[in-house]
Design a protein around this motif. Structure first.
Motif, short mmCIF file in Angstrom:
data_model
loop_
_atom_site.label_atom_id
_atom_site.label_comp_id
_atom_site.label_asym_id
_atom_site.label_seq_id
_atom_site.Cartn_x
_atom_site.Cartn_y
_atom_site.Cartn_z
N ALA A 152 0.83 -1.20 0.00
CA ALA A 152 0.00 0.00 0.00
C ALA A 152 0.87 1.25 0.00
N GLU A 153 1.97 1.23 0.74
CA GLU A 153 2.88 2.38 0.75
C GLU A 153 3.56 2.55 -0.61
N TYR A 154 3.87 1.43 -1.27
CA TYR A 154 4.43 1.49 -2.62
C TYR A 154 3.46 2.19 -3.56
N LEU A 155 2.19 1.82 -3.49
CA LEU A 155 1.19 2.48 -4.34
C LEU A 155 1.09 3.96 -4.03
N ASP A 156 1.19 4.31 -2.77
CA ASP A 156 1.13 5.73 -2.41
C ASP A 156 2.29 6.50 -3.01
N VAL A 157 3.49 5.89 -3.05
CA VAL A 157 4.64 6.56 -3.64
C VAL A 157 4.41 6.76 -5.14
N ILE A 158 3.96 5.70 -5.83
CA ILE A 158 3.65 5.85 -7.25
C ILE A 158 2.55 6.89 -7.44
N GLY A 159 1.57 6.86 -6.54
CA GLY A 159 0.45 7.80 -6.65
C GLY A 159 0.85 9.25 -6.53
N SER A 160 2.01 9.50 -5.96
CA SER A 160 2.49 10.89 -5.85
C SER A 160 3.22 11.34 -7.10
N ARG A 161 3.45 10.44 -8.03
CA ARG A 161 4.22 10.74 -9.24
C ARG A 161 3.31 11.27 -10.34
N GLU A 162 3.82 12.21 -11.12
CA GLU A 162 3.15 12.70 -12.33
C GLU A 162 3.87 12.10 -13.52
N LEU A 163 3.12 11.35 -14.35
CA LEU A 163 3.72 10.51 -15.36
C LEU A 163 3.21 10.86 -16.75
N ALA A 164 3.88 10.33 -17.77
CA ALA A 164 3.43 10.52 -19.14
C ALA A 164 2.31 9.56 -19.50
N VAL A 165 2.14 8.49 -18.75
CA VAL A 165 1.08 7.52 -18.98
C VAL A 165 0.48 7.14 -17.63
N ASP A 166 -0.71 6.54 -17.66
CA ASP A 166 -1.27 5.96 -16.45
C ASP A 166 -0.57 4.63 -16.16
N MET A 167 -0.45 4.30 -14.88
CA MET A 167 0.22 3.06 -14.50
C MET A 167 -0.54 2.35 -13.41
N GLY A 168 -0.76 1.06 -13.62
CA GLY A 168 -1.30 0.19 -12.59
C GLY A 168 -0.27 -0.86 -12.24
N SER A 169 -0.47 -1.53 -11.11
CA SER A 169 0.52 -2.49 -10.64
C SER A 169 -0.16 -3.72 -10.06
N GLN A 170 0.57 -4.83 -10.08
CA GLN A 170 0.14 -6.06 -9.46
C GLN A 170 1.10 -6.43 -8.33
N ILE A 171 0.60 -7.12 -7.33
CA ILE A 171 1.48 -7.58 -6.27
C ILE A 171 2.07 -8.92 -6.69
N ALA A 172 3.35 -9.10 -6.43
CA ALA A 172 4.10 -10.23 -6.96
C ALA A 172 4.32 -11.32 -5.92
N HIS A 173 4.18 -12.55 -6.35
CA HIS A 173 4.36 -13.71 -5.48
C HIS A 173 5.76 -13.73 -4.87
N GLY A 174 6.78 -13.40 -5.67
CA GLY A 174 8.14 -13.45 -5.17
C GLY A 174 8.36 -12.53 -3.98
N THR A 175 7.85 -11.31 -4.05
CA THR A 175 8.04 -10.37 -2.95
C THR A 175 7.21 -10.79 -1.74
#
Length: 586
Positions: free
Chosen positions: A138-161
């Protein structure tokens, strides 16, 4: 007043319906009017801050790339190339079971080495570039959410992590999970989906290994672990369960059948979309067709099983800037250590240097260096290694192999390979198709792409930096499949656009984009289809710490629009950053 009007263009709206001439009005990041026009109809009335004259051009939705690895790059790069210069307006990261969250303090370097090994992203670039600043997903998403980007970005949570966070060293080393471990991992996955993850991803292919040679955590996960994490994905509100399955790289041709069987049962239980990588492997060239049939049967039984397919041969590019057949020749090693890139290119063209390199024996293989044996693969692949040409031809005929060209020149194949790579100031790359080219043409790929269950993916944008640049898939789909293919049937432009906009968006529940219609997000491409060109791949050295990556440019995109703002004009970045984090519908 409109913020932006696009007038007189040929709209291919992303639904698969026939194209039509229309004007498009945009306000506050949304499409507010789509007005069809006949030959004598006046343009859309009302002032606009800016108007794009799209006469003679295609107006299509922004493309949605569902298989990228920008998980680290997003923390330092707001442009997110190479995807953003190929009409992509939304990306989904966190694929193949690798990512950077959650992460316990002190675990960061291990995650970097996992990503470097699996996805061939320079570890030095990740180490220097990632800013971190999170522990939980959730904190990772918050960091990305603070970024202004050239495209929209979504993310998945990974089994390895997840496995490494919950189980520590035992998880990283793929030890069996206890009931307590599974409960802890399930809680992490459910929390991530509730926080906005678009999916959960896992890898079970043996080809995916960390820098220390260990397979991705989760590769050997038992069914109780996989099903528990699937249930957690559903409990979080529903998301995509994405998988790189066993046997995906052809190492075990029996495994894919077993993988589909448990995925089908999981899909019936959790009612979530499951997506898995599907490629044609030489060991069983028709297995992919069986997998498509099993996926169709799963849909009929109530399991949403979606094969994720590639748009062209799946393999690697070889050349002097990256991996090639001469990396272990003493003269090449010496010159590479002594010369700048420009000096090296000039020295390689010297007849004496060429003769020395071709006549030398290879230095021993270093078993501790990942991919160190690539030179031997290149040397023994002359019958399958193709000259791409300019513009590149990804469906080359047998006479374009290095071996065939060598026979025509009455030359040793390695000498021919050397000379071909020497072209364009020693920057030319040759294609080695390892998958999806068993038949020597694209007919199998076409059948995969036209199957009702198939979705377009596997671009690996941001990854495999020294081997591929398949983030250019969207441009290739338009140029090769809809316009230029000469060795078989093409695909309708309307179909090609739908497959990489509406269909990919729908898989991840992104129902606000992917089509040109009133009320939808104003993510749009204006394309001069006649002039659209996919350029030859080249090596760039623009990652942090001087890291390199293969990139492939395109020309013919008049404008790319994200959230109603023009981000690229005639292929050039405008500096606008309207892209934001996309959270799931939960």
């Amino acid at each position: 007043m409109f913020d932006l009007k696009i007038t007189g263009g040929t709209v291919v709206d992303g639904t698969g319906a026939d194209r039509f001439t229309a004007d498009v009005g945009i306000k506050d990041g949304k499409i507010v009017e789509v007005r069809r026009r006949g030959p004598n109809d006046p343009p859309l009335a009302g002032p606009a801050a800016e108007t794009i004259d799209a006469a003679g051009k295609i107006v299509a939705p922004g493309f949605v790339d569902i298989h990228t690895h920008y998980d680290g790059q997003v923390s330092w790069d707001d442009l997110l190339e190479p995807s953003s210069n190929h009409g992509v307006t939304t990306i989904v990261a966190g694929n193949c079971g690798v990512g950077f969250a959650p992460v316990r303090p002190g675990q960061e370097q291990w995650l970097i080495e996992l990503m470097e090994g699996v996805e061939d992203i320079p570890g030095t670039a990740l180490t220097e570039g990632i800013t971190w600043g999170w522990e939980t997903y959730a904190e990772y998403l918050d960091v990305i959410g603070s970024r202004e980007l050239a495209v929209d970005m979504g993310s998945q949570i990974a089994h390895g992590t997840v496995r490494a966070y919950a189980m520590g060293e035992r998880g990283a080393r793929n030890e069996p999970a206890t009931a307590e471990d599974i409960a802890a991992m399930s809680a992490l996955v459910q929390e991530a989906i509730e926080a906005g993850a678009l999916g959960f991803s896992s890898s079970r292919t043996l080809a995916h290994r960390a820098m220390d040679g260990e397979p991705v955590p989760g590769t050997f996960a038992a069914e109780d672990e996989l099903f528990a994490l699937g249930r957690a994905t559903a409990a979080g509100g529903g998301a995509v369960f994405e998988l790189a399955p066993q046997g995906a790289a052809g190492e075990d041709i029996v495994a894919p059948r077993k993988e589909l069987e448990w995925m089908r049962r999981l899909g019936e239980e959790i009612d979530c979309a499951l997506s898995f990588a599907l490629i044609q492997v030489d060991a069983d060239p028709n297995l992919w067709r069986e997998q498509l049939e099993l996926s169709a049967a799963a849909h009929q039984a109530g399991s949403r099983l979606y094969p994720q397919v590639a748009a062209r041969p799946f393999g690697m590019l070889l050349g002097f800037p990256g991996h090639h057949a001469f990396t272990h020749r003493p003269t090449y090693r010496r010159l590479k250590a002594e010369c700048s890139r420009e000096e090296l290119a000039a020295r390689l063209a010297e007849p004496a240097v060429r003769q020395a390199i071709l006549s030398e024996q290879d230095l021993p293989l270093d078993p501790n260096v990942l991919f160190d044996g690539m030179f031997a693969l290149a040397q023994y692949s002359t019958e399958r290694l193709y000259s791409l040409g300019e513009p590149p031809d990804y469906e080359p005929t047998p006479d374009r192999t290095v071996a065939a060209i060598a026979r025509d020149r009455n030359q040793d194949p390695l000498a021919t390979m050397y000379d071909l790579m020497l072209e364009a100031d020693a920057a030319t790359m040759l294609m080695l198709p390892m998958f999806n080219y068993a038949d020597g043409n694209h007919d199998a790929i076409r059948e995969m792409m036209t199957h009702p269950a198939g979705v377009l993916g596997l671009s690996d944008g941001g990854a495999h930096c020294s081997m591929i640049c398949d983030a250019s898939y969207p441009t290739f789909l338009l140029t090769h499949w809809a316009r230029d293919r000469h060795r078989g049937e093409k695909l309708p432009l309307e179909y090609v656009v739908r497959k990489q906009s509406h269909d990919t968006a729908q898989l991840f529940g992104l129902t606000d984009r992917g089509v040109i219609a009133v009320g939808k997000k104003a993510d749009i491409n204006v394309i001069d289809l006649d002039a659209l060109t996919l350029h030859a791949p080249r090596m760039a050295y623009d990652l942090p710490a001087g890291g390199h990556r293969l990139v492939q440019g395109a020309s013919g995109y008049t404008a790319t629009i994200v959230n109603g703002v023009i981000t690229r004009r005639d292929g050039v970045d405008t500096g606008a950053r309207p892209g934001r984090l996309v959270r799931g519908g939960r």
